[in-house]
Design an enzyme around this catalytic site. Structure first.
Site, short mmCIF file in Angstrom:
data_model
loop_
_atom_site.label_atom_id
_atom_site.label_comp_id
_atom_site.label_asym_id
_atom_site.label_seq_id
_atom_site.Cartn_x
_atom_site.Cartn_y
_atom_site.Cartn_z
N VAL A 84 34.15 5.46 -14.27
CA VAL A 84 34.74 4.28 -13.42
C VAL A 84 34.93 4.80 -12.03
O VAL A 84 35.88 5.96 -11.68
CB VAL A 84 36.35 3.65 -14.04
CG1 VAL A 84 36.65 2.77 -13.36
CG2 VAL A 84 35.96 3.52 -15.76
N PRO A 135 31.86 3.04 -22.10
CA PRO A 135 31.31 2.71 -23.67
C PRO A 135 32.25 3.10 -24.71
O PRO A 135 33.05 3.83 -24.45
CB PRO A 135 29.91 3.75 -23.73
CG PRO A 135 29.57 4.08 -22.13
CD PRO A 135 30.94 4.01 -21.55
N GLU A 161 43.91 2.23 -14.11
CA GLU A 161 42.95 2.47 -15.55
C GLU A 161 43.88 3.14 -16.62
O GLU A 161 43.61 2.75 -17.82
CB GLU A 161 41.90 3.45 -15.16
CG GLU A 161 40.88 2.84 -13.93
CD GLU A 161 39.82 4.24 -13.60
OE1 GLU A 161 39.59 5.16 -14.11
OE2 GLU A 161 39.82 4.13 -12.29
N THR A 212 31.73 20.67 -38.62
CA THR A 212 32.07 21.50 -37.94
C THR A 212 32.93 21.07 -36.82
O THR A 212 32.69 21.28 -35.59
CB THR A 212 30.94 22.75 -37.57
OG1 THR A 212 30.05 21.95 -36.76
CG2 THR A 212 30.27 23.26 -38.59
N GLY A 234 33.55 6.74 -10.38
CA GLY A 234 32.98 8.19 -10.08
C GLY A 234 34.30 9.07 -10.26
O GLY A 234 35.43 8.92 -10.56
N HIS A 282 35.93 9.72 -18.94
CA HIS A 282 36.46 8.34 -18.46
C HIS A 282 36.89 8.45 -17.00
O HIS A 282 36.42 7.41 -16.49
CB HIS A 282 37.68 8.30 -19.01
CG HIS A 282 37.44 7.78 -20.63
ND1 HIS A 282 37.70 6.53 -20.91
CD2 HIS A 282 36.80 8.09 -21.60
CE1 HIS A 282 37.56 5.99 -22.11
NE2 HIS A 282 36.74 7.04 -22.63
N ASP A 283 37.12 9.40 -16.29
CA ASP A 283 37.43 9.64 -14.90
C ASP A 283 35.77 9.10 -14.26
O ASP A 283 35.76 8.35 -13.41
CB ASP A 283 37.81 10.97 -14.46
CG ASP A 283 37.95 10.76 -13.00
OD1 ASP A 283 38.64 9.77 -12.47
OD2 ASP A 283 38.12 11.92 -12.31
#
Length: 337
Positions: free
Chosen positions: A87, A175, A102, A257, A89, A83-84
């Protein structure tokens, strides 16, 4: 067509490994001015060897201690890193905690691992003040978390600086699990990642959980049909309906698993038991299916490529130039003058 892609894949993996890790015997230092080099060219695995020689050890020890207490933190840290980087980079912007950041966005409400990063940062500030960036900490922590659940090791190049901007309105670019493959490919391409990276990094879903809100539409109302997704295995559908009573319930991304980093995620896709629609689509789309097929039968291919793709992910839009970013003293806040 699938055989053609698979053949290319088998040829490209060694090339990618040597290119990214610089192990090619023909590798030479590029004869370019620093201004023309990409920002990731200024990263190096020995960045802290002099200024904070125990940085990696401290990060590794802290991650191990926290994951021992709560094993679910391993996939959480990998997800936080993604996630970092997705957005602005890999600049640690997801860690900033203020109104309108964010981290405060609705899309970020299930992100976890912030306290672990703060704990690591606190220790590093005591040992090496104002030296190790939060972006580097998160990148290395994702590697160590992967290793703790049975995944591969890779060298993390360091030297990222922390960004000063974090906007909640930008968090929705990540996403959500409902996109089609074309949209995912476009998103990854914008970050400098390719189709192989998309399929490989999706393999991190071999561990971790998702809220049922991400799959309710597949279970009950796929594409507004008021019927389940026809691509779902019928037995898996029954299991999901049993476990997802509310949108806040949790379900494993890999139902077979769930706590082991392995290739079962890919064999699940072949059996139509991928949890997210974006996962299952990887096997139904001709552009991505050959890589799923390869990983489902060759564990070493997956783990080798996962290392390569994670390095590429960690290099996305990094801040490395003198006039960019800062080294935060507190990962949750920008520095005060």
């Amino acid at each position: 067509m699938r055989l053609h892609y698979l053949t290319l894949f088998l040829l490209l993996v060694p090339f990618k490994l040597s290119t990214i890790y610089g192990i090619s015997p023909q590798a030479t230092v590029p004869n370019k001015s620093s201004k023309s080099l990409p920002p990731e060219a200024f990263l190096s695995i020995d960045h802290y060897h002099t200024t904070c020689p125990h940085a990696e050890g401290i990060i590794s020890q802290k991650v191990a201690a926290w994951v021992k207490q709560d094993p679910t933190l391993a996939p959480a840290i990998i997800r936080l890193h993604f996630h970092d980087c997705a957005v602005r980079g890999c600049d640690g912007s997801v860690l900033l905690n203020h109104l309108g950041s964010e981290r405060s966005a609705l899309e970020s409400k299930t992100l976890r691992g912030f306290q672990l990063i703060d704990d690591i940062k606190g220790e590093l500030e005591r040992k090496c003040p104002k030296t190790v960036s939060c972006a580097d900490i998160l990148t290395a922590a994702a590697r160590d978390a992967t290793l703790l659940v049975g995944g591969p090791f890779w060298e993390v190049p360091f030297g990222r600086k922390d960004g000063k901007i974090s906007l909640a309105t930008e968090a929705n670019v990540v996403p959500h699990g409902h996109e089609n493959i074309t949209a995912l490919i476009a998103f990854f391409k914008e970050k400098g990642l390719d189709i192989l990276d998309l399929v490989t990094l999706s393999g991190s879903h071999t561990i971790g959980r998702s809220t049922c809100s991400s799959v309710m539409n597949r279970i009950y109302n796929f594409n507004g049909t008021r019927k389940p997704d026809p691509s779902l295995n019928v037995y898996f559908l029954k299991l999901l309906r049993k476990r997802c009573k509310t949108e806040l319930d949790l379900v494993h991304l890999d139902v077979i698993t769930p706590r082991t980093f392995d290739i079962t995620y890919y064999t699940n896709l072949k059996r139509k038991v991928g949890l997210l629609s974006t996962d299952q689509s990887l096997f139904s789309d001709a552009r991505t299916a050959p890589f799923v097929e390869a990983f489902a039968t060759q564990p070493f291919l997956f783990t080798s490529q996962f290392s390569v793709s994670m390095v590429k992910l960690g290099n996305v839009q990094v801040l490395t130039r003198p006039n960019e970013g800062e080294i935060r003293v507190n990962c949750s806040h920008v520095n005060t003058v």
